[in-house]
Design a protein around this motif. Structure first.
Motif, PDB file in Angstrom:
ATOM      1  N   VAL A  87       0.742  -1.263   0.079  1.00 17.00           N
ATOM      2  CA  VAL A  87       0.096   0.064   0.087  1.00 17.00           C
ATOM      3  C   VAL A  87       0.808   1.306  -0.103  1.00 17.00           C
ATOM      4  N   PRO A  88       1.845   1.558  -0.968  1.00 15.34           N
ATOM      5  CA  PRO A  88       2.495   2.792  -0.964  1.00 15.34           C
ATOM      6  C   PRO A  88       1.714   3.967  -1.305  1.00 15.34           C
ATOM      7  N   LYS A  89       0.946   3.921  -2.087  1.00 10.81           N
ATOM      8  CA  LYS A  89       0.092   5.090  -2.602  1.00 10.81           C
ATOM      9  C   LYS A  89      -0.762   5.425  -1.414  1.00 10.81           C
ATOM     10  N   GLU A  90      -1.399   4.403  -1.013  1.00 12.89           N
ATOM     11  CA  GLU A  90      -2.371   4.386  -0.038  1.00 12.89           C
ATOM     12  C   GLU A  90      -1.857   4.994   1.383  1.00 12.89           C
ATOM     13  N   THR A  91      -0.701   4.639   1.574  1.00 13.60           N
ATOM     14  CA  THR A  91      -0.032   5.054   2.997  1.00 13.60           C
ATOM     15  C   THR A  91       0.157   6.673   2.783  1.00 13.60           C
ATOM     16  N   VAL A  92       0.609   6.996   1.736  1.00  7.63           N
ATOM     17  CA  VAL A  92       1.062   8.582   1.302  1.00  7.63           C
ATOM     18  C   VAL A  92      -0.347   9.390   1.443  1.00  7.63           C
ATOM     19  N   GLU A  93      -1.396   8.657   0.954  1.00 10.93           N
ATOM     20  CA  GLU A  93      -2.655   9.393   1.133  1.00 10.93           C
ATOM     21  C   GLU A  93      -3.479   9.449   2.577  1.00 10.93           C
ATOM     22  N   LEU A  94      -2.833   8.347   3.177  1.00  5.85           N
ATOM     23  CA  LEU A  94      -3.578   8.512   4.753  1.00  5.85           C
ATOM     24  C   LEU A  94      -2.772   9.402   5.427  1.00  5.85           C
ATOM     25  N   GLY A  99      -2.424  14.297   8.285  1.00 11.44           N
ATOM     26  CA  GLY A  99      -1.292  15.176   8.869  1.00 11.44           C
ATOM     27  C   GLY A  99      -0.043  14.386   9.328  1.00 11.44           C
ATOM     28  N   ALA A 100      -0.135  13.238   9.096  1.00 13.77           N
ATOM     29  CA  ALA A 100       0.859  12.322   9.804  1.00 13.77           C
ATOM     30  C   ALA A 100       2.189  12.277   9.095  1.00 13.77           C
ATOM     31  N   ASP A 101       3.136  11.959   9.916  1.00 12.94           N
ATOM     32  CA  ASP A 101       4.683  11.831   9.247  1.00 12.94           C
ATOM     33  C   ASP A 101       4.579  10.256   8.764  1.00 12.94           C
ATOM     34  N   ILE A 102       5.671   9.953   7.919  1.00 15.18           N
ATOM     35  CA  ILE A 102       5.731   8.665   7.411  1.00 15.18           C
ATOM     36  C   ILE A 102       7.191   8.229   7.914  1.00 15.18           C
ATOM     37  N   GLU A 103       7.358   7.276   8.492  1.00 11.35           N
ATOM     38  CA  GLU A 103       8.845   6.912   8.926  1.00 11.35           C
ATOM     39  C   GLU A 103       9.063   5.245   8.552  1.00 11.35           C
ATOM     40  N   VAL A 104      10.033   4.902   8.062  1.00 10.99           N
ATOM     41  CA  VAL A 104      10.402   3.541   7.501  1.00 10.99           C
ATOM     42  C   VAL A 104      10.873   2.883   8.757  1.00 10.99           C
ATOM     43  N   VAL A 206      -6.154   0.494   5.070  1.00 14.95           N
ATOM     44  CA  VAL A 206      -5.473   1.947   4.874  1.00 14.95           C
ATOM     45  C   VAL A 206      -6.448   2.682   4.197  1.00 14.95           C
ATOM     46  N   PRO A 207      -6.786   2.165   3.087  1.00 11.45           N
ATOM     47  CA  PRO A 207      -7.753   3.325   2.380  1.00 11.45           C
ATOM     48  C   PRO A 207      -9.095   3.561   2.843  1.00 11.45           C
ATOM     49  N   ASN A 208      -9.564   2.492   3.737  1.00 13.67           N
ATOM     50  CA  ASN A 208     -10.817   2.600   4.554  1.00 13.67           C
ATOM     51  C   ASN A 208     -10.535   3.696   5.561  1.00 13.67           C
ATOM     52  N   MET A 209      -9.175   3.677   6.210  1.00  5.77           N
ATOM     53  CA  MET A 209      -8.911   4.813   7.125  1.00  5.77           C
ATOM     54  C   MET A 209      -8.823   6.213   6.554  1.00  5.77           C
ATOM     55  N   THR A 210      -8.405   6.086   5.673  1.00  7.65           N
ATOM     56  CA  THR A 210      -8.214   7.488   4.880  1.00  7.65           C
ATOM     57  C   THR A 210      -9.537   8.018   4.269  1.00  7.65           C
ATOM     58  N   LYS A 211     -10.417   7.063   4.143  1.00  6.24           N
ATOM     59  CA  LYS A 211     -11.946   7.627   3.769  1.00  6.24           C
ATOM     60  C   LYS A 211     -12.668   8.248   5.150  1.00  6.24           C
ATOM     61  N   HIS A 212     -12.384   7.244   6.204  1.00  3.29           N
ATOM     62  CA  HIS A 212     -12.874   7.973   7.278  1.00  3.29           C
ATOM     63  C   HIS A 212     -12.292   9.259   8.029  1.00  3.29           C
ATOM     64  N   ALA A 213     -10.945   9.333   7.501  1.00  8.40           N
ATOM     65  CA  ALA A 213     -10.251  10.733   7.975  1.00  8.40           C
ATOM     66  C   ALA A 213     -10.811  11.905   7.222  1.00  8.40           C
ATOM     67  N   ARG A 214     -11.107  11.559   6.038  1.00  9.22           N
ATOM     68  CA  ARG A 214     -11.514  12.819   5.038  1.00  9.22           C
ATOM     69  C   ARG A 214     -13.150  13.072   5.529  1.00  9.22           C
TER      70      ARG A 214
END
Lengths: 247, 247
Positions: A87-94, A99-104, A206-214
């Motif tokens: 879920v690379p793109k989906e993580t960026v969208e979330l 407003g979260a950071d991404i950390e590997v 992850v996409p569903n969390m983004t949908k809820h966040a929006r």
């Protein structure tokens, strides 16, 4: 490594095989480890038992997770090889929606894989990828496994740790962080230590969390807090267990 | 591929991680495919739900399988990458105890992997490894997936197919062969098409079948037939399903 397998179009589980090939491509790119492939197989088995669908209790958890990320002072999404591959793109969208950071952050950390994963995330739109500085440590873990960024996971109050190892999930919880864990096994330690256990396939979660966040973008802190407060983690874990039993 | 992961000694599931490393070594040797790693993960998840122990019903199945192999006119043990990586020596011992042939047979057939697996089996004591001639076909399967030896699986009346793909298990059953399938998922098509479904970890199942075969070495055909006749495949599949539900 060139053991390519052709998937016959009449194979009954073509969708699942295509997902596997996505993660195998991750291997080719140095994103997914061999341990990651085995972990993918474990996930597939549990998803099969769950019916390969998001349970209503998982949807509740994903909504609570979105609210928790929106309420955070500093939220960080922790990304390992399988997360980056699946879920690379989906993580960026979330990250953008909350407003979260991404950390590997890797179980089997090598500089080569850290860079491959950061590159893969950037290729999917990530602007700022943390984890490469590694100037802080999670107490209670061995050196390599405890490495985090001082201005990333170390500083975060809310952390999303999808597909996380149990030891690290426990160590992060002991640091007082609010943890959201995505895992398909409701009995494993990682979701059991999480404030918000999400028992679902990361590809759906992850996409569903983004949908809820929006949907919750304009909600007041009080509304977000009540969503978090109403989420019953024990009930969600039990519902997932029952779903696995009711095969 | 050099993403080695050190296993901390205090890790709660060291045994399981060591098994994974054995199969990862299979990858290094060209024996195990990437699909094989994912399959290993699926197996781990089901074994976890089964309690990582041989059920009494699985022990019954392993005894019936041993009797069936001893009764055969021509028994063949089909070996794929995961079987070779996980139980090479144990497979050779089962062949010796039952007079069966060993034939390499792969879902993702490449000459390179066929040779790597045959070499691996020979290094563990196999004297005659079939599968490289590939001068016959299983009807109803695509070209690559249907390849077998005319004097091996094609000719066999009893075939042990551990960790087999559902399509091929069905095609072999349609050829009238008596199939013994080892699989950790009691719901998958392969064990459901088998005369003797063995729902157990191959690491436990193969040595236990050898133990039973040695105990039955002097049994009469009538005794062996009665062991086979008394085995209830539906009951065994149901017992495994119940064990998974009773987590």
């Amino acid at each position: 490594m060139s053991h390519e397998v052709e998937i016959p179009e009449d194979h009954p589980r073509q969708q699942s095989l295509l997902t596997r090939h996505r993660i195998e491509d991750g291997v080719e790119k140095g994103v997914t480890s061999k341990q990651g492939l085995i972990a993918e197989g474990r996930g597939e088995a549990f998803d099969y038992l769950l019916g390969e669908a998001t349970l209503p209790s998982a949807d509740d958890a994903e909504r609570a997770a979105a609210a928790q990320l929106l309420l955070a002072d500093h939220a960080v999404l922790s990304v390992n090889g399988n997360v980056a591959a699946l879920v690379p793109k989906e993580t960026v969208e979330l990250a953008e929606a909350t407003g979260a950071d991404i950390e590997v952050n890797l179980f089997g950390r090598t500089e080569e894989r850290m860079r491959a994963i950061a590159d893969h995330l950037r290729a999917h739109g990530a602007e700022n990828v943390k984890g490469l500085t590694a100037d802080a440590r999670i107490p209670g873990l061995e050196h390599e496994r405890g490495k985090v960024d001082a201005d990333g996971i170390y500083d975060a109050d809310v952390v999303l740790v999808p597909l996380e190892d149990g030891d690290r999930a426990e160590a992060l919880a002991e640091m007082g962080k609010t943890e959201i864990v995505i895992d398909l096994n409701p009995l494993s330690r990682s979701p059991r230590t999480a404030a918000v256990p999400v028992i679902d396939n990361i590809i759906r979660a992850v996409p569903n969390m983004t949908k809820h966040a929006r949907e919750l973008a304009d909600a007041s802190p009080e509304e977000l807090e009540s969503i978090v407060a109403e989420f019953d983690r024990e009930k969600a874990l039990n519902a997932a267990e029952r779903a696995i039993r009711d095969i």
